[in-house]
Design an enzyme around this catalytic site. Structure first.
Site, PDB file in Angstrom:
ATOM      1  N   LYS A  48       7.058   5.812  -7.728  1.00 31.25           N
ATOM      2  CA  LYS A  48       7.820   4.963  -8.657  1.00 31.25           C
ATOM      3  C   LYS A  48       6.874   4.309  -9.638  1.00 31.25           C
ATOM      4  O   LYS A  48       5.675   4.149  -9.386  1.00 31.25           O
ATOM      5  CB  LYS A  48       8.623   3.893  -7.915  1.00 31.25           C
ATOM      6  CG  LYS A  48       7.804   2.915  -7.056  1.00 31.25           C
ATOM      7  CD  LYS A  48       7.239   1.721  -7.785  1.00 31.25           C
ATOM      8  CE  LYS A  48       6.403   0.830  -6.863  1.00 31.25           C
ATOM      9  NZ  LYS A  48       5.468  -0.051  -7.590  1.00 31.25           N
ATOM     10  N   PRO A  55      -0.712   8.998  -5.839  1.00 36.00           N
ATOM     11  CA  PRO A  55      -2.007   8.319  -5.715  1.00 36.00           C
ATOM     12  C   PRO A  55      -2.002   7.268  -4.597  1.00 36.00           C
ATOM     13  O   PRO A  55      -1.053   6.500  -4.477  1.00 36.00           O
ATOM     14  CB  PRO A  55      -2.196   7.672  -7.087  1.00 36.00           C
ATOM     15  CG  PRO A  55      -1.380   8.500  -8.026  1.00 36.00           C
ATOM     16  CD  PRO A  55      -0.205   8.996  -7.224  1.00 36.00           C
ATOM     17  N   MET A  75       1.952   2.858  -6.868  1.00 33.97           N
ATOM     18  CA  MET A  75       3.067   3.782  -7.116  1.00 33.97           C
ATOM     19  C   MET A  75       3.930   3.997  -5.877  1.00 33.97           C
ATOM     20  O   MET A  75       4.719   4.947  -5.805  1.00 33.97           O
ATOM     21  CB  MET A  75       2.548   5.118  -7.644  1.00 33.97           C
ATOM     22  CG  MET A  75       1.849   4.972  -8.983  1.00 33.97           C
ATOM     23  SD  MET A  75       1.563   6.555  -9.779  1.00 33.97           S
ATOM     24  CE  MET A  75       3.219   6.944 -10.369  1.00 33.97           C
ATOM     25  N   SER A 106       5.110   3.494   0.813  1.00 32.75           N
ATOM     26  CA  SER A 106       6.546   3.250   0.985  1.00 32.75           C
ATOM     27  C   SER A 106       7.308   4.564   0.994  1.00 32.75           C
ATOM     28  O   SER A 106       8.242   4.745   1.784  1.00 32.75           O
ATOM     29  CB  SER A 106       7.067   2.374  -0.157  1.00 32.75           C
ATOM     30  OG  SER A 106       6.418   1.126  -0.158  1.00 32.75           O
ATOM     31  N   ASP A 131       9.334  -2.247  -1.090  1.00 28.67           N
ATOM     32  CA  ASP A 131       9.558  -1.105  -1.989  1.00 28.67           C
ATOM     33  C   ASP A 131      10.185   0.093  -1.287  1.00 28.67           C
ATOM     34  O   ASP A 131      10.510   1.088  -1.937  1.00 28.67           O
ATOM     35  CB  ASP A 131       8.226  -0.632  -2.590  1.00 28.67           C
ATOM     36  CG  ASP A 131       7.655  -1.603  -3.611  1.00 28.67           C
ATOM     37  OD1 ASP A 131       8.366  -2.557  -3.990  1.00 28.67           O
ATOM     38  OD2 ASP A 131       6.503  -1.394  -4.015  1.00 28.67           O
TER      39      ASP A 131
END
Ligand code: C5P
Length: 295
Positions: A10, A95, A100, A104, A137
């Protein structure tokens, strides 16, 4: 028998951060956008719970019970009275420690994969509950697309996206700890106003207008991430010089994100970032991407 689930990374197109709460978390207005960089989590029956990991940065991924994929398997198993005896294999492409939501993503992926492997048949709401217990997240990694996260980011409202956005991500050498970035935020921002989603930004997502989105992206954690990782100033400048419409730190960093006008512009920005020597590597990806899917 094994089950594989693919889960997206994300980027936060808006990350508005309020003051620290009594529980230590921060109230957020967090506009998540899932992007097409994916981890794959494969589960297979085993004697005891164990994790293996391959891919870029795999050596920095914890292989013990602190890994969110392991915690996801344990939480689901405990609720349904089964033994969490699985081999979890994580194929990393998101990564690591980059802001990002790679960890999660692996938690959400392991949850969906174990549910399928064990036939536990957990409802969507139960899966979302477990995700929220795993981390702020994680629910978004399950649902993908675009969503506004409020509370500590775990209370999701799905958002409409009216087009495809072309992004570039510059992966830094090294990582940043999310709690450390929030601590630095607290130091730099003694009085943070209540976070609110930007109507202009939600409109830009809805209409799929990259220029309008570029004009409205914000990340309240960016000053803190730059303070702890000053070299990111050079990376952001290199992406802007190469024609990115917007350049920002992704989440708590140190990955930086560049919104571009189209696929060709994304390629150009990625090549310029790679050549600039200010990052380890640059990746292009489109958004929105779907959430966790069984392969
Ligand atoms: O929820 P998660 O475990 O991913 O959060 C990691 C850390 O990030 C927390 O321990 C906290 O320091 C910080 N955090 C925060 N406010 C949020 C989300 C995360 O302070 N809304």
């Amino acid at each position: 028998m094994s089950v594989t689930v693919r889960v997206p990374a994300k980027v936060n197109v808006q990350l508005a951060v309020g003051a620290a709460r009594p529980d230590g978390f921060h109230d957020l207005a967090n506009v998540f956008l899932a992007v097409g960089l994916f981890d794959e989590v494969t589960v297979a029956p085993a004697d005891t719970l164990r994790i293996t990991c391959e891919g870029p940065g795999a050596d920095q991924v914890p292989l013990d019970r602190t890994n969110l994929a392991a915690r996801a398997a344990e939480l689901l198993a405990a609720r349904h009275g089964v033994e969490p005896a699985v081999h979890l294999h994580i194929k990393k492409d998101i990564p690591v420690a980059g802001g990002m939501a790679g960890g999660s993503a692996d938690g959400a992926g392991a949850l969906v994969a174990c549910d399928a492997l064990w036939g536990t048949g957990a409802s969507r709401d139960e899966l979302l509950d477990i995700c929220a217990e795993l981390g702020s997240d994680v629910p978004f990694s399950l649902v993908g697309g675009a969503a506004l996260g409020t509370g500590r980011g775990e209370q999701l409202t799905p958002l409409e996206v009216g087009g495809t956005f072309h992004w570039v991500f510059a992966v830094a050498d090294g990582g940043l700890s999310t709690p450390a970035v929030y601590r630095e935020f607290d130091r730099l921002t003694p009085t943070a106003p209540a976070p609110e989603a930007s109507p202009a930004l939600l409109d830009a997502l809805r209409t799929g207008d990259a220029r309008a989105l570029a004009a409205s992206v914000t990340n309240d954690l960016q000053p803190a991430a730059l303070s702890l990782f000053p070299r990111l100033h050079d990376t952001l400048a290199a992406g802007t010089a190469a024609g990115a419409l917007a350049a920002l730190v992704s989440g708590s960093g140190p990955t930086t994100a560049y919104l571009t006008a189209d696929a060709a512009a994304a390629r150009k920005v990625a090549d310029a970032l790679t050549a600039s020597g200010t990052c380890r590597t640059a990746r292009v990806a489109q958004a929105p991407a779907p959430g966790a899917v069984l392969l």
